[in-house]
Design an enzyme around this catalytic site. Sequence first.
Site, short mmCIF file in Angstrom:
data_model
loop_
_atom_site.label_atom_id
_atom_site.label_comp_id
_atom_site.label_asym_id
_atom_site.label_seq_id
_atom_site.Cartn_x
_atom_site.Cartn_y
_atom_site.Cartn_z
N ALA A 7 0.63 -1.23 -0.03
CA ALA A 7 -0.16 -0.02 0.05
C ALA A 7 0.83 1.37 -0.06
O ALA A 7 1.93 1.47 0.62
CB ALA A 7 -1.03 0.06 1.27
N CYS A 8 0.33 2.34 -0.64
CA CYS A 8 1.03 3.52 -0.55
C CYS A 8 -0.33 4.62 -0.65
O CYS A 8 -1.36 4.25 -0.77
CB CYS A 8 2.04 3.82 -1.92
SG CYS A 8 1.21 3.87 -3.40
N GLY A 9 0.30 5.78 -0.68
CA GLY A 9 -0.72 7.12 -0.40
C GLY A 9 -1.82 6.91 -1.72
O GLY A 9 -2.93 6.77 -1.17
#
Length: 97
Positions: A7-9
């Site tokens: 996951a990332c922004g």
Amino acid sequence: MLKVIAACGNGMGSSQIIKMKIAKIFKKLEIEVSIHHTSIGEAKSQASGYDVVFCSEALKSNFKRAEDGGTIVIGLKNLLSEQEIEQKIVEHIVNKK
């Protein structure tokens, strides 16, 4: 087979990079995985359905509920460091088996 989410922004660049790096390390360690990458918002709602979550150290607190439910949450300081990724996989997954 481990179910893994990166996951990332926004679920675009960083999570794709994490996905590629962790796939390489899991292959090296001969651990069979299925890896999905997405945004932090989507990952937060889906995390409890995965065995392991990878994200930046700054986003790790978003996964407290999943972690309490048994999901392994691994925060990375340097998303590009294969050495850090391998060390954390060994520490949190390999040595826990």
